[in-house]
Design a protein around this motif. Structure first.
Motif, PDB file in Angstrom:
ATOM      1  N   VAL A  77       6.070 -23.007 -16.283  1.00  0.00           N
ATOM      2  CA  VAL A  77       5.434 -23.159 -17.597  1.00  0.00           C
ATOM      3  C   VAL A  77       6.398 -22.697 -18.693  1.00  0.00           C
ATOM      4  O   VAL A  77       7.081 -21.678 -18.537  1.00  0.00           O
ATOM      5  CB  VAL A  77       4.126 -22.340 -17.660  1.00  0.00           C
ATOM      6  N   ALA A  78       6.458 -23.429 -19.786  1.00  0.00           N
ATOM      7  CA  ALA A  78       7.251 -23.011 -20.950  1.00  0.00           C
ATOM      8  C   ALA A  78       6.470 -21.926 -21.683  1.00  0.00           C
ATOM      9  O   ALA A  78       5.328 -22.144 -22.074  1.00  0.00           O
ATOM     10  CB  ALA A  78       7.521 -24.194 -21.867  1.00  0.00           C
ATOM     11  N   VAL A  79       7.087 -20.767 -21.864  1.00  0.00           N
ATOM     12  CA  VAL A  79       6.402 -19.610 -22.442  1.00  0.00           C
ATOM     13  C   VAL A  79       7.120 -19.131 -23.693  1.00  0.00           C
ATOM     14  O   VAL A  79       8.350 -19.014 -23.715  1.00  0.00           O
ATOM     15  CB  VAL A  79       6.314 -18.453 -21.422  1.00  0.00           C
ATOM     16  N   GLU A  80       6.350 -18.850 -24.728  1.00  0.00           N
ATOM     17  CA  GLU A  80       6.905 -18.295 -25.967  1.00  0.00           C
ATOM     18  C   GLU A  80       6.028 -17.128 -26.410  1.00  0.00           C
ATOM     19  O   GLU A  80       4.826 -17.107 -26.147  1.00  0.00           O
ATOM     20  CB  GLU A  80       6.955 -19.352 -27.060  1.00  0.00           C
ATOM     21  N   THR A  81       6.650 -16.151 -27.083  1.00  0.00           N
ATOM     22  CA  THR A  81       5.918 -14.978 -27.548  1.00  0.00           C
ATOM     23  C   THR A  81       6.115 -14.792 -29.039  1.00  0.00           C
ATOM     24  O   THR A  81       7.219 -14.960 -29.559  1.00  0.00           O
ATOM     25  CB  THR A  81       6.401 -13.701 -26.827  1.00  0.00           C
ATOM     26  N   ILE A  82       5.039 -14.443 -29.725  1.00  0.00           N
ATOM     27  CA  ILE A  82       5.089 -14.067 -31.132  1.00  0.00           C
ATOM     28  C   ILE A  82       4.560 -12.641 -31.250  1.00  0.00           C
ATOM     29  O   ILE A  82       3.472 -12.345 -30.733  1.00  0.00           O
ATOM     30  CB  ILE A  82       4.217 -14.994 -32.000  1.00  0.00           C
ATOM     31  N   ARG A  83       5.311 -11.749 -31.891  1.00  0.00           N
ATOM     32  CA  ARG A  83       4.768 -10.436 -32.259  1.00  0.00           C
ATOM     33  C   ARG A  83       4.377 -10.560 -33.720  1.00  0.00           C
ATOM     34  O   ARG A  83       5.221 -10.556 -34.608  1.00  0.00           O
ATOM     35  CB  ARG A  83       5.797  -9.329 -32.050  1.00  0.00           C
ATOM     36  N   VAL A 139       0.515 -14.244 -28.238  1.00  0.00           N
ATOM     37  CA  VAL A 139       0.607 -13.584 -29.535  1.00  0.00           C
ATOM     38  C   VAL A 139       0.251 -12.115 -29.344  1.00  0.00           C
ATOM     39  O   VAL A 139      -0.901 -11.777 -29.042  1.00  0.00           O
ATOM     40  CB  VAL A 139      -0.308 -14.227 -30.583  1.00  0.00           C
ATOM     41  N   ASN A 140       1.252 -11.264 -29.479  1.00  0.00           N
ATOM     42  CA  ASN A 140       1.063  -9.826 -29.322  1.00  0.00           C
ATOM     43  C   ASN A 140       0.632  -9.232 -30.659  1.00  0.00           C
ATOM     44  O   ASN A 140       1.360  -9.319 -31.651  1.00  0.00           O
ATOM     45  CB  ASN A 140       2.372  -9.185 -28.848  1.00  0.00           C
ATOM     46  N   CYS A 141      -0.544  -8.617 -30.661  1.00  0.00           N
ATOM     47  CA  CYS A 141      -1.096  -8.069 -31.902  1.00  0.00           C
ATOM     48  C   CYS A 141      -0.971  -6.553 -31.958  1.00  0.00           C
ATOM     49  O   CYS A 141      -1.837  -5.855 -32.498  1.00  0.00           O
ATOM     50  CB  CYS A 141      -2.549  -8.515 -32.052  1.00  0.00           C
ATOM     51  N   THR A 142       0.113  -6.034 -31.392  1.00  0.00           N
ATOM     52  CA  THR A 142       0.429  -4.621 -31.517  1.00  0.00           C
ATOM     53  C   THR A 142       0.592  -4.240 -32.985  1.00  0.00           C
ATOM     54  O   THR A 142       0.896  -5.097 -33.824  1.00  0.00           O
ATOM     55  CB  THR A 142       1.729  -4.295 -30.757  1.00  0.00           C
TER      56      THR A 142
END
Length: 244
Positions: free
Chosen positions: A43-49, A14-17
């Motif tokens: 590894v299964a990787v997901e990103t949330i901005r 979780v990117n908290c920019t």
């Protein structure tokens, strides 16, 4: 040394920019180093901005029940809770984690009273870490607050669960910048930092090792830490000092 397998793990970053997409996020650039290692390990990787989503302020699971017209947090939570590993990424502003990172922590906290199928708090068995970027100082201070909050709500924190990069004191290029004041730099800023590269790698593998161990053992035993059992009257070896 036998190479462990991490292919059954899921990680969410979780990117908290403070920058909405598609603006460049220096924090994202460093997070991608850890993500690249995880992906190579299967590894299964997901990103949330987080700032790209309409997440309400508050400490309840769904803030539309408390006057907000929209709250995407319940949907985002489902992605977070489905992952074995949570990595929080934040820039540093005035020596502190971003306001978006604080919002994330508060919304994670809003779910912390939920329980898993053992009657433990819902984040038990999940692993947490953090990535911090900025100029001047604050990496350890930000990591301290984030990692404390994660463990307090139930996440497990492995050794050296943080990494970061900071520039020189005063205005200057940030992590991953390839030019500054209109001039091309010889190489992206920070990419040659042995300290950052080592700590990012160690953090990543420590998260993977702990997550793999917890998953292989079905999380923590519920003996002595099940809220459901406590509320049903089970006290294990606890004895109220008043009655000793």
């Amino acid at each position: 040394m036998n190479k462990p397998s991490f292919k059954n793990l899921k990680a969410i970053f979780v990117n908290c920019t403070l920058k909405k997409s598609p603006a460049t996020s220096h924090t994202s650039t460093l997070m991608e180093v850890a993500q690249h290692i995880m992906k190579k390990e299967g590894v299964a990787v997901e990103t949330i901005r987080l700032i790209d989503h309409e997440v309400a302020n508050g400490i309840y699971p769904d803030m539309t029940e408390y006057g907000w017209e929209k709250d995407e947090w319940p949907e985002l939570y489902q992605k977070i809770i489905a992952a074995d590993i949570l990595v929080v990424g934040t820039p540093i502003w005035l020596g502190e984690k971003s306001s978006v990172a604080q919002k994330l922590i508060e919304r994670l906290y809003s779910m912390s009273a939920k329980m898993n199928d053992k009657g433990q708090y819902v984040y038990y068995g999940k692993v947490g870490g953090c990535v911090v970027t900025g100029n001047e100082d604050g990496v350890k201070h930000c990591a301290m607050g984030i990692l404390y909050a994660l463990q307090h709500i139930g996440y497990s924190i492995p050794p050296q669960a943080d990494c970061g990069w900071i520039g020189e004191v005063g205005p200057g290029p940030s992590y991953g910048d390839q030019e500054w004041k209109g001039e091309k730099l010889e190489q992206p800023v920070g990419f040659d930092s042995e300290f950052t590269n080592r700590n990012t790698t160690f953090m990543t593998y420590n998260l993977l090792h702990l997550a793999a161990m917890l998953k292989a053992n079905g999380g923590y035993s519920a003996y002595g830490n099940s809220r459901k059992d406590w509320e049903d009257g089970t006290r294990w070896e606890f004895e109220n000092p008043e009655y000793r």
